[in-house]
Design an enzyme around this catalytic site. Structure first.
Site, PDB file in Angstrom:
ATOM      1  N   SER A 278       0.912  -1.095   0.038  1.00 60.78           N
ATOM      2  CA  SER A 278      -0.092  -0.203  -0.018  1.00 60.78           C
ATOM      3  C   SER A 278       1.025   1.219   0.050  1.00 60.78           C
ATOM      4  O   SER A 278       2.053   0.971   0.264  1.00 60.78           O
ATOM      5  CB  SER A 278      -0.806   0.046   1.328  1.00 60.78           C
ATOM      6  N   ASP A 279       0.293   2.316  -0.450  1.00 58.10           N
ATOM      7  CA  ASP A 279       0.887   3.592  -0.248  1.00 58.10           C
ATOM      8  C   ASP A 279       0.921   4.073   1.324  1.00 58.10           C
ATOM      9  O   ASP A 279       0.041   3.333   2.148  1.00 58.10           O
ATOM     10  CB  ASP A 279       0.610   4.823  -1.035  1.00 58.10           C
TER      11      ASP A 279
END
Ligand code: GLC
Length: 731
Positions: A278-279
């Protein structure tokens, strides 16, 4: 080296000591069979180091304790072989001694800073991009890093968005070529055998943010998603990229962090075997988006959609155990994610030797070497676009007796490195002023700042004007500071900041022999300079060797060859303006008073179109031929250097599909090549466009793209050298 005792089973299954077992998945499964639920979830948890945060810090936890309990599988923002060794030692104290992965935003170099990626895109030079990536990979590996959060592949049309600086520009074909070059450059093993994981980001359509405001909503048609935003990500998969990073934005109501459509495409259609991270905090932000009821639901949605690792949202570590107990996440889904992580750790040889990247001697010997700086100088020189050169001011044929160097960027080391740099805070970049003094030791060189980058204070103008008047030549260096483009750096007004353009005009009045260097992380608007400056070079942020690259071009040692990678608007009101637009039923025309798509108050054309750039020499194109063959469309020509300097010509081939199942852009770049010719030399040039490049996503899904076309050979998207019509069928 401290001997690490790994449980016999893990050891018997580790790495190359038992070469006969090639399938890392089997080895991973054997470790997974030993893991507790907490240890499995720990492998999906990524935390930042204590040195810096590249996002909002959400929890204050005891990372050492978490490491020793096996509750962290990877970390980011940990720099240097000493620091990574310390944290690796902590992680190996956990029961199963599973090594950590270390990731870092090496976007355009680790210690040797290269031009920002948008500048590298301007080079239109695949090998230059690959060389820069390879140096970054070698330096990063020597510094204990395993995983580079690059290439950023967000095709962008809105220069208000600050992250255009780290991207590939506005064209999906060029972005795909850059994807391949960077992934190969990053992931090819170095002479020491160390490999790196690259990371295609941000998946996907992040740059489509409405208003160019970072993190904003993206509302996009399936055709634009597939034809504009996804091609470079598919190219990265084809190049074997090890990982993807999801983007912060939603796509049509579903945040990328749980967008099953994206990950089904990735895992099933593109047959991707790596992992998705994920960011920063993006899983937890799905609550803010209004998609997840709470962080527990966000964790369930993200893992079930296909996001492997949770970066800094703590949703996985806080909630996956309960979700598995409740059956909302199956242990099979969890195991599959853990397997993806462990396989990467095997691929990097970390189970064989968790410290193989932690060699301080190699680190010291690998960073900022003369060879790396030479590569950076070469890539920087290839990234400089000559936008204007009237009155033959350039190249400088002899040492000017006196030079007035004016402007706030002429002697700023930090700004030369631009944004998203790892170690440049003790900036060592060569400034323009330093390089001019080196180049012309006998010239009288006076530096006057003239004004700040972003202020209304004109009190420095007079000194600048007086210096300009006295000098044989003026070199102006203007632009943005390093923190005016980049993440969370969107600008609603992309004019050259402050009073810099007024300073330039005053200097041109004082001395017409003035050349202007513009340095920024994005296309800016500077119409007065465009009209009045005798010569303009767009230098972006060129990195460690900025000043030397500039003097290489000013002196003619290097003939500028870069071209515009992203259209420069001439007015804010045009944005977004880009070359690969649709025609509409009433395209804009110049004449007033008719029913066309023109503005009545501003020009509809960009200041500088995609593919534009000048050279010190000129080229002629003869005998252009277009034909179809078994392997694709062939475009050939005789190219001649008709000027006084050796140099590169960027041959560009654009296609326009004239009619069909869905409308298509007026032009699409489908081939480009930098061709070097000596003065007077001519050469037969041939470019091939494989038929697969004609495919497009239409109203009825994927189409082959057979049909009637116009084929343009151009010096830019706006300057067509020749056009041929051809039917491309039966392939
Ligand atoms: C940032 C960026 C991403 C980066 C990550 C880790 O927010 O969006 O590009 O890789 O966090 O620093």
């Amino acid at each position: 080296m401290k001997k690490i005792i790994i449980p016999l089973l893990a050891l018997t299954l580790s790495g190359n000591t038992f070469a006969q077992q090639k399938d890392y998945g089997q080895k991973a499964d054997s470790i997974i069979a030993l893991m507790t639920l907490d240890e499995k979830i720990g492998q999906l948890n990524m935390l930042t180091g204590n040195w810096e945060a590249t996002g909002p810090v959400l929890q204050d936890v005891n990372k050492s304790e978490m490491l020793k309990k096996g509750l962290v599988g990877s970390m980011l923002n940990v720099k240097g072989s000493k620091n990574t060794r310390q944290l690796q030692e902590l992680a190996l104290q956990a029961r199963l001694h599973i090594p950590l992965l270390f990731g870092q935003d090496v976007i355009h170099g680790y210690r040797t800073v290269f031009p920002i990626p948008l500048a590298q895109a301007a080079s239109f030079d695949r090998s230059a991009v690959k060389d820069a990536a390879a140096v970054a990979a070698r330096e990063s590996a020597a510094a204990g890093i395993h995983w580079l959060f690059s290439p950023m592949l967000d095709v962008a049309r809105d220069p208000r968005w600050g992250r255009v600086m780290e991207g590939p520009g506005e064209d999906p074909y060029m972005a795909s070529e850059i994807a391949r070059a960077m992934v190969e450059g990053y992931q090819s093993a170095g002479p020491d055998g160390l490999k790196m994981m690259a990371c295609a980001k941000h998946f996907a359509a992040y740059s489509g943010a409405i208003g160019g405001r970072d993190y904003n909503t993206v509302d996009v048609s399936m055709q634009t998603l597939h034809n504009l935003y996804l091609p470079p990500f598919k190219a990265a998969a084809e190049a074997g990229v090890a990982s993807y990073m999801c983007s912060f934005n939603e796509i049509n109501g579903v945040p990328s962090s749980a967008n099953k459509y994206l990950y089904d495409l990735l895992y099933k259609d593109w047959n991707f075997k790596g992992l998705v991270v994920s960011d920063w905090g993006s899983i937890g932000e799905m609550v803010v988006h209004g998609y997840s009821k709470d962080r527990k639901m966000a964790a369930e949605q993200a893992l079930n959609a296909g996001v492997t690792i949770d970066m800094e949202s703590y949703c996985y570590i806080d909630h996956l155990k309960a979700l598995v107990a409740e059956g909302k996440v199956t242990e099979e889904t969890l195991n599959a994610a853990v397997r993806r992580v462990l396989i990467q750790k095997y691929e990097l040889g970390l189970f064989d030797d968790p410290f193989r990247y932690c060699d301080p001697k190699r680190e010291k010997a690998s960073l900022l070497t003369d060879e790396n700086r030479a590569t950076a100088r070469e890539v920087a020189g290839k990234s400089i676009i000559m936008l204007k050169n009237e009155a033959g001011l350039l190249p400088l044929r002899k040492a000017p007796a006196s030079i007035a160097v004016i402007g706030p960027l002429a002697d700023s080391k930090r700004d030369m490195d631009g944004n998203w740099v790892i170690l440049s805070h003790d900036a060592i970049a060569v400034t323009v002023l330093e390089a001019l003094k080196e180049e012309y030791p006998k010239s009288r060189i006076e530096y006057v700042k003239g004004c700040d980058v972003n202020s209304t204070d004109k009190s420095g103008f007079q000194a600048a004007i007086e210096a300009a008047r006295k000098a044989e030549l003026v070199v102006l260096a203007l632009g943005e500071t390093w923190d005016m483009s980049g993440e969370a750096k969107s600008r609603g007004d992309i004019h050259l900041p402050g009073v810099q353009e007024e300073l330039a005009q005053a200097v041109y009045q004082a001395n017409p022999r003035s050349l202007t260097l513009l340095m920024a992380g994005r296309p800016m608007i500077f119409n007065a300079i465009k009209e009045q400056a005798p010569a303009v070079l767009y230098c972006w942020w060129l990195g460690t060797e900025a000043g030397h690259a500039v003097t290489d071009v000013l002196t003619g040692r290097r003939n500028p060859s870069a071209r515009v990678p992203m259209s420069f608007p001439s007015h804010l009101g045009q944005i977004p303006v880009y070359y690969n637009h649709k025609n509409s039923g009433r395209p804009p025309v110049d004449q007033a008073g008719n029913y066309s798509g023109r503005y009545i108050d501003i020009d509809y054309k960009p200041a500088y179109p995609f593919g534009y750039g000048l050279s010190y020499t000129t080229f002629a194109y003869d005998n252009i031929q277009v034909s179809t063959a078994s392997d694709g469309l062939h475009v050939s020509m005789t190219l001649r250097n008709t000027g006084d300097y050796d140099g590169n010509e960027l041959v560009q081939v654009y296609l326009q599909k004239l009619w069909g199942e869905s409308t298509r852009p007026v032009k699409e770049l489908k081939a480009y090549e930098q061709v070097f010719l000596k003065k007077g030399e001519s050469r037969q040039v041939e470019l091939t466009i494989p038929y697969k490049e004609l495919a497009y996503y239409g109203q009825n899904g994927w189409q082959k793209g057979d049909g009637d076309y116009k084929v343009y050979v151009g010096r830019s998207a706006a300057e067509v050298v020749d056009m041929k019509e051809i039917s491309i069928v039966n392939f």
